[in-house]
Scaffold this motif. Structure first.
Motif, PDB file in Angstrom:
ATOM      1  N   LEU B  76       0.883  -1.082   0.042  1.00 59.25           N
ATOM      2  CA  LEU B  76      -0.052  -0.067   0.108  1.00 59.25           C
ATOM      3  C   LEU B  76       0.810   1.350  -0.214  1.00 59.25           C
ATOM      4  O   LEU B  76       0.728   2.055  -0.858  1.00 59.25           O
ATOM      5  N   ARG B  77       1.823   1.171   0.889  1.00 63.56           N
ATOM      6  CA  ARG B  77       2.731   2.221   0.809  1.00 63.56           C
ATOM      7  C   ARG B  77       3.440   2.506  -0.531  1.00 63.56           C
ATOM      8  O   ARG B  77       3.615   3.748  -1.180  1.00 63.56           O
ATOM      9  N   GLU B 122      -8.233  -0.686 -10.502  1.00 57.93           N
ATOM     10  CA  GLU B 122      -6.877  -1.298 -10.059  1.00 57.93           C
ATOM     11  C   GLU B 122      -6.942  -1.211  -8.539  1.00 57.93           C
ATOM     12  O   GLU B 122      -6.196  -2.095  -7.906  1.00 57.93           O
ATOM     13  N   TRP B 123      -6.902   0.025  -7.978  1.00 55.03           N
ATOM     14  CA  TRP B 123      -6.957   0.443  -6.594  1.00 55.03           C
ATOM     15  C   TRP B 123      -8.079  -0.388  -6.044  1.00 55.03           C
ATOM     16  O   TRP B 123      -7.682  -0.999  -4.985  1.00 55.03           O
ATOM     17  N   ASP B 124      -9.196  -0.530  -6.453  1.00 58.50           N
ATOM     18  CA  ASP B 124     -10.335  -1.189  -5.769  1.00 58.50           C
ATOM     19  C   ASP B 124      -9.703  -2.746  -5.584  1.00 58.50           C
ATOM     20  O   ASP B 124      -9.964  -3.422  -4.450  1.00 58.50           O
ATOM     21  N   SER B 125      -9.265  -3.380  -6.684  1.00 60.28           N
ATOM     22  CA  SER B 125      -8.561  -4.798  -6.548  1.00 60.28           C
ATOM     23  C   SER B 125      -7.470  -4.849  -5.653  1.00 60.28           C
ATOM     24  O   SER B 125      -7.480  -5.888  -4.599  1.00 60.28           O
ATOM     25  N   LEU B 126      -6.669  -3.872  -5.679  1.00 54.25           N
ATOM     26  CA  LEU B 126      -5.572  -3.947  -4.544  1.00 54.25           C
ATOM     27  C   LEU B 126      -6.142  -3.810  -3.230  1.00 54.25           C
ATOM     28  O   LEU B 126      -5.712  -4.484  -2.328  1.00 54.25           O
ATOM     29  N   LEU B 127      -6.831  -2.806  -2.844  1.00 57.97           N
ATOM     30  CA  LEU B 127      -7.472  -2.668  -1.478  1.00 57.97           C
ATOM     31  C   LEU B 127      -8.481  -3.954  -0.948  1.00 57.97           C
ATOM     32  O   LEU B 127      -8.391  -4.336  -0.022  1.00 57.97           O
ATOM     33  N   ASP B 133      -6.801 -10.191   2.999  1.00 55.92           N
ATOM     34  CA  ASP B 133      -5.387 -10.835   3.706  1.00 55.92           C
ATOM     35  C   ASP B 133      -5.394 -10.302   5.159  1.00 55.92           C
ATOM     36  O   ASP B 133      -4.305 -10.835   5.705  1.00 55.92           O
ATOM     37  N   GLY B 134      -6.325  -9.556   5.532  1.00 53.89           N
ATOM     38  CA  GLY B 134      -6.080  -8.928   6.869  1.00 53.89           C
ATOM     39  C   GLY B 134      -5.192  -7.810   7.179  1.00 53.89           C
ATOM     40  O   GLY B 134      -4.990  -7.492   8.365  1.00 53.89           O
ATOM     41  N   THR B 135      -4.767  -7.473   6.135  1.00 51.34           N
ATOM     42  CA  THR B 135      -3.695  -6.275   6.263  1.00 51.34           C
ATOM     43  C   THR B 135      -4.801  -4.936   6.808  1.00 51.34           C
ATOM     44  O   THR B 135      -4.333  -4.301   7.797  1.00 51.34           O
ATOM     45  N   ARG B 146     -11.041   4.303  -1.239  1.00 51.73           N
ATOM     46  CA  ARG B 146     -10.211   4.587  -2.558  1.00 51.73           C
ATOM     47  C   ARG B 146     -10.539   6.118  -2.914  1.00 51.73           C
ATOM     48  O   ARG B 146      -9.529   6.743  -3.315  1.00 51.73           O
ATOM     49  N   LEU B 147     -11.836   6.449  -2.810  1.00 51.88           N
ATOM     50  CA  LEU B 147     -12.059   7.872  -3.151  1.00 51.88           C
ATOM     51  C   LEU B 147     -11.484   8.928  -2.205  1.00 51.88           C
ATOM     52  O   LEU B 147     -10.912   9.692  -2.406  1.00 51.88           O
TER      53      LEU B 147
END
Lengths: 188, 188
Positions: B76-77, B122-127, B133-135, B146-147
């Motif tokens: 995320l960073r 792409e962002w939604d998929s990442l988030l 995964d519990g992050t 995301r917004l």
DNA sequence: ACACCTAACTAACGCCTGTTAGGGTAATAA
DNA sequence: TTATTACCCTAACAGGCGTTAGTTAGGTGT
């Protein structure tokens, strides 16, 4: 008159709103505007200034209306909520300001600066106190935090849809993220 | 040609940049632009699309370049840093997009939407993955987050001054706040 | 009745805008 | 050599802009 101009500026931006459009919305002819104002810049400057003043008052009132023993977190949440409400629910002036500030001539921006500085100082003062009393982490940079906070709140205007949620609910989300972050805690 | 247009749009906004200004900066006359493009809208649409494509590629590359065992926080960073760098250090196209999107005619905005949606996805998929995964906390709303994130990053353009700090340093501050919040912890 | 003020009007000004039509020039291909 | 293409120019068009000057109608105070 200013109400109408502010609404149009908020809806359409600075460049797309001509004096003729404002006049038509007000039910008069373009030339007649010059009886009330000296120039287009004068109108837009008045709208910009009112926009900051409204959000400033809203924010200050929200904080001072709290009980004297309110804790830091409550105070910050109230300030965030007040700013967002001014932007979304309360004032075309404030939303117009955020929307068109980056589009107006430099001279108009400059004229609006003192009013902005005063509002920024209000936030800095609030955040500084929260830092001093231990509510906030000791390594936060006040100026940066303020820019980040107001930037985040203002950016809402670009996408907010009242049909998908209220300003209050959103302000709670904002406060949750800013205060506690989004990372899952290990210690729970 | 597009490079020049993008730079002018970033610096001055949409309404203040006429075809004659673009032409002059390119060393040609206004009419000659119509040999290369069919209209002003076509130019601005090309700039907008390129802007999203650049930040999309930057962000995706930054994430995929990480070692496969990188933890969620690191991912995320990296995404935050890549978006901010595209905005500030890398591309006039991306900064122009953020700056003028709200000023262009509706039809041009609409034309840019598919490209934007792809980046948002792409962002939604990442988030979503980070949430699974519990992050991230389990109660975060992906779309809202995301917004809020992209809104915060983009708002930087309104005040960022390279003399007061680097994009990388700022992206670290952003990530710190988003991940952990600004509240002083009781449990330390 | 007269003077004054308020708030609007009409008509035009010069300027800038995106856009188009038609012409020119240098390089390239046949 | 001739034809073609790529690129740019000039000159103008219609339309919108902020702004100004001069005028008019209705209300108010003396």
């Amino acid at each position: 008159m200013l109400d109408i101009a502010a609404r149009l500026f908020r809806e359409q931006g600075y460049g797309s709103v001509s004096l003729r459009k404002i006049a038509e919305a007000a039910g008069i002819k373009a030339g007649s505007i010059y009886y009330h104002f000296g120039s287009k810049d004068e109108i837009v400057a008045a709208v910009l200034d009112a926009g900051i003043r409204v959000v400033h008052e809203n924010m200050r009132d929200a904080v001072t209306d709290l009980r004297a023993d309110a804790d830091g977190e409550t105070v910050l949440r109230a300030a965030i909520r007040a700013h967002l409400r001014a932007l979304i629910d309360v004032s075309d002036y404030t939303s117009a300001n955020v929307r068109i500030f980056g589009q107006v001539p430099q001279s108009v921006r400059d004229a609006n600066l003192p009013t902005r500085r005063a509002y920024e100082a209000e936030w800095d003062s609030l955040l500084s106190q929260l830092k001093k009393d231990g509510t906030l982490k000791q390594d936060v940079d006040i100026r940066r935090l303020r820019l980040m906070l107001i930037g985040t709140l203002n950016a809402t205007l670009d996408w907010f849809d009242p049909d998908r949620g209220s300003a209050d609910a959103l302000s709670r989300t904002y406060a949750d993220v800013f205060l506690n972050g989004i990372l899952q805690r290990q210690d729970t």
